[in-house]
Enzyme design. Sequence first.
Site, PDB file in Angstrom:
ATOM      1  N   LYS A  64     -10.464  -4.727  -3.964  1.00 38.38           N
ATOM      2  CA  LYS A  64     -11.689  -3.652  -4.426  1.00 38.38           C
ATOM      3  C   LYS A  64     -11.264  -2.413  -4.596  1.00 38.38           C
ATOM      4  O   LYS A  64     -12.029  -1.609  -5.281  1.00 38.38           O
ATOM      5  CB  LYS A  64     -12.661  -3.727  -3.171  1.00 38.38           C
ATOM      6  CG  LYS A  64     -11.968  -3.164  -1.698  1.00 38.38           C
ATOM      7  CD  LYS A  64     -13.153  -3.118  -0.723  1.00 38.38           C
ATOM      8  CE  LYS A  64     -13.042  -4.157   0.370  1.00 38.38           C
ATOM      9  NZ  LYS A  64     -11.929  -3.924   1.260  1.00 38.38           N
ATOM     10  N   LYS A 123      -3.335 -10.073  -6.440  1.00 39.28           N
ATOM     11  CA  LYS A 123      -4.443 -10.400  -5.566  1.00 39.28           C
ATOM     12  C   LYS A 123      -5.622  -9.504  -6.182  1.00 39.28           C
ATOM     13  O   LYS A 123      -5.462  -8.258  -6.605  1.00 39.28           O
ATOM     14  CB  LYS A 123      -4.355 -10.066  -3.976  1.00 39.28           C
ATOM     15  CG  LYS A 123      -5.499 -10.213  -3.191  1.00 39.28           C
ATOM     16  CD  LYS A 123      -5.184  -9.798  -1.839  1.00 39.28           C
ATOM     17  CE  LYS A 123      -5.783  -8.273  -1.700  1.00 39.28           C
ATOM     18  NZ  LYS A 123      -6.469  -8.105  -0.565  1.00 39.28           N
ATOM     19  N   LYS A 161       0.937  -1.234   0.141  1.00 38.22           N
ATOM     20  CA  LYS A 161       0.016  -0.005   0.026  1.00 38.22           C
ATOM     21  C   LYS A 161       0.822   1.350   0.047  1.00 38.22           C
ATOM     22  O   LYS A 161       0.345   2.235  -0.371  1.00 38.22           O
ATOM     23  CB  LYS A 161      -1.021   0.197   1.254  1.00 38.22           C
ATOM     24  CG  LYS A 161      -2.053  -1.097   1.049  1.00 38.22           C
ATOM     25  CD  LYS A 161      -3.143  -0.639   1.552  1.00 38.22           C
ATOM     26  CE  LYS A 161      -4.453  -1.709   1.113  1.00 38.22           C
ATOM     27  NZ  LYS A 161      -5.712  -1.677   1.813  1.00 38.22           N
TER      28      LYS A 161
HETATM   29  N1  AQP Z   1      -8.642 -11.459  -3.364  1.00 37.39           N
HETATM   30  C1  AQP Z   1      -9.004 -11.867  -2.456  1.00 37.39           C
HETATM   31  N2  AQP Z   1      -9.232 -13.386  -2.415  1.00 37.39           N
HETATM   32  C2  AQP Z   1      -9.624 -13.786  -0.997  1.00 37.39           C
HETATM   33  N3  AQP Z   1      -9.935 -13.120  -0.032  1.00 37.39           N
HETATM   34  C3  AQP Z   1      -9.633 -11.812  -0.138  1.00 37.39           C
HETATM   35  N4  AQP Z   1      -9.892 -10.906   0.803  1.00 37.39           N
HETATM   36  C4  AQP Z   1      -9.578  -9.643   0.299  1.00 37.39           C
HETATM   37  N5  AQP Z   1      -9.091  -9.796  -0.988  1.00 37.39           N
HETATM   38  C5  AQP Z   1      -9.295 -11.106  -1.135  1.00 37.39           C
HETATM   39  C6  AQP Z   1     -10.364 -10.874   2.196  1.00 37.39           C
HETATM   40  O1  AQP Z   1     -11.591 -10.221   2.526  1.00 37.39           O
HETATM   41  C7  AQP Z   1     -11.744  -9.800   3.814  1.00 37.39           C
HETATM   42  C8  AQP Z   1     -11.717  -8.474   3.730  1.00 37.39           C
HETATM   43  O2  AQP Z   1     -10.571  -7.638   3.257  1.00 37.39           O
HETATM   44  P1  AQP Z   1     -10.521  -6.123   3.844  1.00 37.39           P
HETATM   45  O3  AQP Z   1     -11.556  -5.346   3.380  1.00 37.39           O
HETATM   46  O4  AQP Z   1     -10.102  -6.198   5.175  1.00 37.39           O
HETATM   47  O5  AQP Z   1      -9.267  -5.656   3.139  1.00 37.39           O
HETATM   48  P2  AQP Z   1      -8.138  -6.263   2.293  1.00 37.39           P
HETATM   49  O6  AQP Z   1      -7.768  -7.564   2.588  1.00 37.39           O
HETATM   50  O7  AQP Z   1      -7.214  -5.037   2.019  1.00 37.39           O
HETATM   51  O8  AQP Z   1      -9.060  -6.263   0.625  1.00 37.39           O
HETATM   52  P3  AQP Z   1      -9.302  -5.743  -0.554  1.00 37.39           P
HETATM   53  O9  AQP Z   1     -10.263  -5.993  -1.074  1.00 37.39           O
HETATM   54  O10 AQP Z   1      -7.992  -5.739  -1.321  1.00 37.39           O
HETATM   55  O11 AQP Z   1      -9.207  -4.076  -0.179  1.00 37.39           O
HETATM   56  P4  AQP Z   1      -8.605  -2.848  -0.468  1.00 37.39           P
HETATM   57  O12 AQP Z   1      -8.373  -2.844  -1.702  1.00 37.39           O
HETATM   58  O13 AQP Z   1      -9.273  -1.710   0.323  1.00 37.39           O
HETATM   59  O14 AQP Z   1      -7.170  -3.095   0.252  1.00 37.39           O
HETATM   60  C9  AQP Z   1     -10.377 -10.023   4.349  1.00 37.39           C
HETATM   61  O15 AQP Z   1     -10.384 -11.205   5.244  1.00 37.39           O
HETATM   62  C10 AQP Z   1      -9.424 -10.326   3.248  1.00 37.39           C
HETATM   63  O16 AQP Z   1      -8.324 -11.293   3.399  1.00 37.39           O
END
Ligand code: AQP
Length: 333
Positions: free
Chosen positions: A200, A197, A115
Amino acid sequence: MFQDQLVSYSGVQPSGNLTIGNYLGAIRNFSSYSEKYKCFYCVVDSHAITVRQVPADLRRRTYETLALYMACGLDPEKNTLYVQSHVHEHTDLAWILNCFTMFGELSRMTQFKDKSAKHSDNINAGLFTYPVLMASDILLYQTDVVPVGIDQKQHVELCRDIANRFNQLYPDTFTVPEPIMAKSGAKIMSLAEPTKKMSKSDENANAVVYILDDKDTIIRKFKRAVTDSDTCVRYAEGKDGINNLMTVYNAFTGKTFDEIEREFEGKGYGDFKMAVGEACADALAPVQQRFKEFMADKAMLEAQMKKGAEEASYVARRTLSKVQKKLGFVQVR
Ligand code: AQP
């Protein structure tokens, strides 16, 4: 452990529209713990502001994330569903835990490195100490298990280290939690760059399938997914795009990789991509329908937020007070 019941805790950031990665890796699995565990599922809005958010979007997504929890089968009568900023104990405990977390530990966190590379104009202290707030979220509820996707495993491991360190100095303070990963779908990759990965906050909307995408959009995105020059649907090293699509198909249909390979023997990638898109859209349709109904009743969502925050605060207060006493903070009540 909470009143003789095991505890499950997890959260999702309202930092963008939720993806099938969030769904398969996390939310879809939450409800399976409701019978055996006392469950706390949080919309972690304080985490979301480690990256700049548009206030109106953050507000809307906070409601949407709660509605999606419910649409994915989380009954607010059986689970405590709430918003992180409504329970101030999260940030209170996070400060204390900051004093039990090492700079070197935080510097090694992969998500911080990713990040800070992505948001090089805003490498704020919150982004760096994000895992400490997450440890606070988890430890406040004396959590036994944390259902998360693979990307969050490192943070839960750090949380365990913090809890063990604190417990060594002040015995019997925290339950030390275990991360639990879904058997299928624990790491869904980007459709555009399958070594990365699915996230969102990805700027390329075609790389990501959102839970609320309509069927045509879902199928179009899978059709455009990056694959390889081979034509055979099989799980193998170097076939990251196909491996990812097989993982998605497996997660939505329950078919094993062998069964998938047999199903598409002699067929091209086009047929396979179509089948993945349809399986995904069909599985999400009932979730989308329920989501619409919940979102139409904002008063109900606010009542749930309030009820959830009251339930969560009750437990969080007890842990925080225990920690403060152990540290020697004077309590006058
Ligand atoms: N690609 C993924 N595959 C499986 N699990 C995923 N998670 C996120 N992306 C994947 C799981 O979703 C839960 C919530 O995630 P989060 O909102 O806490 O943040 P994150 O892990 O940083 O998810 P994002 O989608 O990548 O968000 P941004 O883009 O805002 O950083 C967690 O249990 C995570 O493991």
